[in-house]
Write a protein that holds these residues in place. Structure first.
Motif, PDB file in Angstrom:
ATOM      1  N   MET A   1      32.164 -24.004 -40.782  1.00 11.55           N
ATOM      2  CA  MET A   1      32.913 -22.931 -40.202  1.00 11.55           C
ATOM      3  C   MET A   1      32.627 -21.674 -40.990  1.00 11.55           C
ATOM      4  O   MET A   1      32.422 -21.731 -42.201  1.00 11.55           O
ATOM      5  N   VAL A   2      32.572 -20.554 -40.300  1.00  6.47           N
ATOM      6  CA  VAL A   2      32.266 -19.270 -40.932  1.00  6.47           C
ATOM      7  C   VAL A   2      33.374 -18.280 -40.580  1.00  6.47           C
ATOM      8  O   VAL A   2      33.555 -17.936 -39.413  1.00  6.47           O
ATOM      9  N   ASP A   3      34.119 -17.857 -41.601  1.00  6.48           N
ATOM     10  CA  ASP A   3      35.152 -16.842 -41.428  1.00  6.48           C
ATOM     11  C   ASP A   3      35.433 -16.234 -42.795  1.00  6.48           C
ATOM     12  O   ASP A   3      35.455 -16.950 -43.794  1.00  6.48           O
ATOM     13  N   ASP A   4      35.631 -14.929 -42.839  1.00  5.23           N
ATOM     14  CA  ASP A   4      35.888 -14.281 -44.127  1.00  5.23           C
ATOM     15  C   ASP A   4      37.348 -14.387 -44.565  1.00  5.23           C
ATOM     16  O   ASP A   4      37.680 -14.058 -45.693  1.00  5.23           O
ATOM     17  N   SER A   5      38.208 -14.900 -43.708  1.00  2.74           N
ATOM     18  CA  SER A   5      39.626 -15.053 -44.048  1.00  2.74           C
ATOM     19  C   SER A   5      39.900 -16.449 -44.594  1.00  2.74           C
ATOM     20  O   SER A   5      39.664 -17.457 -43.900  1.00  2.74           O
ATOM     21  N   ASP A   6      40.426 -16.509 -45.819  1.00  6.55           N
ATOM     22  CA  ASP A   6      40.797 -17.804 -46.401  1.00  6.55           C
ATOM     23  C   ASP A   6      41.816 -18.524 -45.524  1.00  6.55           C
ATOM     24  O   ASP A   6      41.757 -19.742 -45.347  1.00  6.55           O
ATOM     25  N   THR A   7      42.761 -17.781 -44.987  1.00  2.99           N
ATOM     26  CA  THR A   7      43.824 -18.361 -44.168  1.00  2.99           C
ATOM     27  C   THR A   7      43.266 -18.996 -42.903  1.00  2.99           C
ATOM     28  O   THR A   7      43.629 -20.123 -42.545  1.00  2.99           O
ATOM     29  N   VAL A   8      42.377 -18.288 -42.234  1.00  6.44           N
ATOM     30  CA  VAL A   8      41.784 -18.826 -41.002  1.00  6.44           C
ATOM     31  C   VAL A   8      40.917 -20.037 -41.324  1.00  6.44           C
ATOM     32  O   VAL A   8      40.968 -21.051 -40.608  1.00  6.44           O
ATOM     33  N   THR A  10      41.303 -22.142 -43.735  1.00  4.39           N
ATOM     34  CA  THR A  10      42.205 -23.253 -44.021  1.00  4.39           C
ATOM     35  C   THR A  10      42.767 -23.841 -42.733  1.00  4.39           C
ATOM     36  O   THR A  10      42.796 -25.057 -42.561  1.00  4.39           O
ATOM     37  N   LEU A  11      43.211 -22.997 -41.816  1.00  3.14           N
ATOM     38  CA  LEU A  11      43.749 -23.453 -40.535  1.00  3.14           C
ATOM     39  C   LEU A  11      42.713 -24.262 -39.763  1.00  3.14           C
ATOM     40  O   LEU A  11      43.005 -25.352 -39.263  1.00  3.14           O
ATOM     41  N   GLU A  22      34.045 -33.708 -40.343  1.00  9.27           N
ATOM     42  CA  GLU A  22      33.665 -33.258 -41.689  1.00  9.27           C
ATOM     43  C   GLU A  22      33.435 -31.756 -41.592  1.00  9.27           C
ATOM     44  O   GLU A  22      32.733 -31.291 -40.686  1.00  9.27           O
ATOM     45  N   VAL A  23      34.011 -30.993 -42.514  1.00  9.47           N
ATOM     46  CA  VAL A  23      33.976 -29.537 -42.421  1.00  9.47           C
ATOM     47  C   VAL A  23      33.348 -28.934 -43.669  1.00  9.47           C
ATOM     48  O   VAL A  23      33.701 -29.302 -44.787  1.00  9.47           O
ATOM     49  N   GLN A  24      32.426 -28.006 -43.459  1.00  8.10           N
ATOM     50  CA  GLN A  24      31.864 -27.175 -44.526  1.00  8.10           C
ATOM     51  C   GLN A  24      32.319 -25.750 -44.262  1.00  8.10           C
ATOM     52  O   GLN A  24      32.380 -25.330 -43.105  1.00  8.10           O
ATOM     53  N   GLU A  25      32.605 -25.005 -45.336  1.00  8.30           N
ATOM     54  CA  GLU A  25      33.118 -23.650 -45.185  1.00  8.30           C
ATOM     55  C   GLU A  25      32.134 -22.614 -45.703  1.00  8.30           C
ATOM     56  O   GLU A  25      31.481 -22.828 -46.715  1.00  8.30           O
ATOM     57  N   ALA A  26      32.094 -21.488 -44.998  1.00  6.70           N
ATOM     58  CA  ALA A  26      31.314 -20.323 -45.427  1.00  6.70           C
ATOM     59  C   ALA A  26      32.173 -19.090 -45.187  1.00  6.70           C
ATOM     60  O   ALA A  26      32.801 -18.961 -44.138  1.00  6.70           O
ATOM     61  N   ASP A  27      32.181 -18.188 -46.176  1.00  6.89           N
ATOM     62  CA  ASP A  27      32.974 -16.964 -46.036  1.00  6.89           C
ATOM     63  C   ASP A  27      32.119 -15.764 -45.651  1.00  6.89           C
ATOM     64  O   ASP A  27      32.614 -14.651 -45.574  1.00  6.89           O
ATOM     65  N   SER A  28      30.830 -16.015 -45.384  1.00  4.57           N
ATOM     66  CA  SER A  28      29.924 -14.928 -44.998  1.00  4.57           C
ATOM     67  C   SER A  28      28.768 -15.502 -44.188  1.00  4.57           C
ATOM     68  O   SER A  28      28.496 -16.710 -44.227  1.00  4.57           O
ATOM     69  N   GLY A  29      28.076 -14.614 -43.499  1.00  7.52           N
ATOM     70  CA  GLY A  29      26.902 -15.029 -42.751  1.00  7.52           C
ATOM     71  C   GLY A  29      25.808 -15.552 -43.662  1.00  7.52           C
ATOM     72  O   GLY A  29      25.113 -16.517 -43.332  1.00  7.52           O
ATOM     73  N   THR A  30      25.664 -14.931 -44.820  1.00  7.78           N
ATOM     74  CA  THR A  30      24.658 -15.373 -45.781  1.00  7.78           C
ATOM     75  C   THR A  30      24.914 -16.806 -46.218  1.00  7.78           C
ATOM     76  O   THR A  30      24.005 -17.637 -46.251  1.00  7.78           O
ATOM     77  N   ARG A  31      26.170 -17.119 -46.527  1.00  5.26           N
ATOM     78  CA  ARG A  31      26.523 -18.486 -46.948  1.00  5.26           C
ATOM     79  C   ARG A  31      26.314 -19.472 -45.795  1.00  5.26           C
ATOM     80  O   ARG A  31      25.863 -20.596 -46.014  1.00  5.26           O
ATOM     81  N   CYS A  32      26.596 -19.057 -44.581  1.00  3.00           N
ATOM     82  CA  CYS A  32      26.368 -19.912 -43.418  1.00  3.00           C
ATOM     83  C   CYS A  32      24.911 -20.336 -43.351  1.00  3.00           C
ATOM     84  O   CYS A  32      24.605 -21.504 -43.161  1.00  3.00           O
ATOM     85  N   LEU A  33      24.017 -19.382 -43.498  1.00  2.00           N
ATOM     86  CA  LEU A  33      22.589 -19.686 -43.405  1.00  2.00           C
ATOM     87  C   LEU A  33      22.127 -20.624 -44.508  1.00  2.00           C
ATOM     88  O   LEU A  33      21.159 -21.355 -44.344  1.00  2.00           O
ATOM     89  N   PRO A 103      45.312 -24.120 -32.139  1.00  2.34           N
ATOM     90  CA  PRO A 103      44.435 -25.102 -32.791  1.00  2.34           C
ATOM     91  C   PRO A 103      43.902 -26.175 -31.845  1.00  2.34           C
ATOM     92  O   PRO A 103      42.745 -26.564 -31.952  1.00  2.34           O
ATOM     93  N   VAL A 104      44.714 -26.616 -30.897  1.00  2.02           N
ATOM     94  CA  VAL A 104      44.241 -27.648 -29.962  1.00  2.02           C
ATOM     95  C   VAL A 104      43.076 -27.128 -29.126  1.00  2.02           C
ATOM     96  O   VAL A 104      42.155 -27.886 -28.799  1.00  2.02           O
TER      97      VAL A 104
END
Length: 119
Positions: A1-8, A10-11, A22-33, A103-104
């Motif tokens: 998932m890619v979002d710059d908001s910690d809250t989003v 987490t949700l 299974e979830v991997q997190e990225a806070d930027s487009g660079t990290r996503c890539l 969320p659903v």
């Protein structure tokens, strides 16, 4: 998932993990890539920090570059105008969800796009 908001992030993470993903997190487009190829489905905010590529650029790269695995992409964004949706869909979004979201709705979209053997 890619979002710059910690809250989003987490949700999204909690709701997808509760459904067995299974979830991997990225806070930027660079990290996503850096995390692809690999994910079967990517949730992607279009409004990312100005320090890296924006969400539309990331979406185009994910869909066009075979080296990135061409994952399915669920856009999850506050960019809710009809022209925003058209841009996202023309760039290759497989689903488009606007914030705030239920969320659903997100879980259903990810489940519909995920390979059955991946979760």
């Amino acid at each position: 998932m890619v979002d710059d908001s910690d809250t989003v992030r987490t949700l999204i993470r909690i709701n997808l993990e509760l459904e067995g993903f299974e979830v991997q997190e990225a806070d930027s487009g660079t990290r996503c890539l850096e995390l692809v190829p690999g994910p079967d489905v990517v949730t992607l905010d279009l409004l990312l920090p100005e320090t890296g590529p924006d969400g539309l650029d990331i979406l185009r790269r994910l869909k066009r570059d075979p080296a990135l695995g061409r994952p399915r992409v669920v856009v999850v964004t506050a960019a809710a105008l009809p022209e925003d949706r058209r841009l996202g869909e023309s760039a290759g979004a497989d689903a488009y969800i606007t914030k705030p979201f239920e969320p659903v709705e997100l879980v259903d979209a990810v489940r519909a796009l995920a390979s059955p053997d991946r979760f």
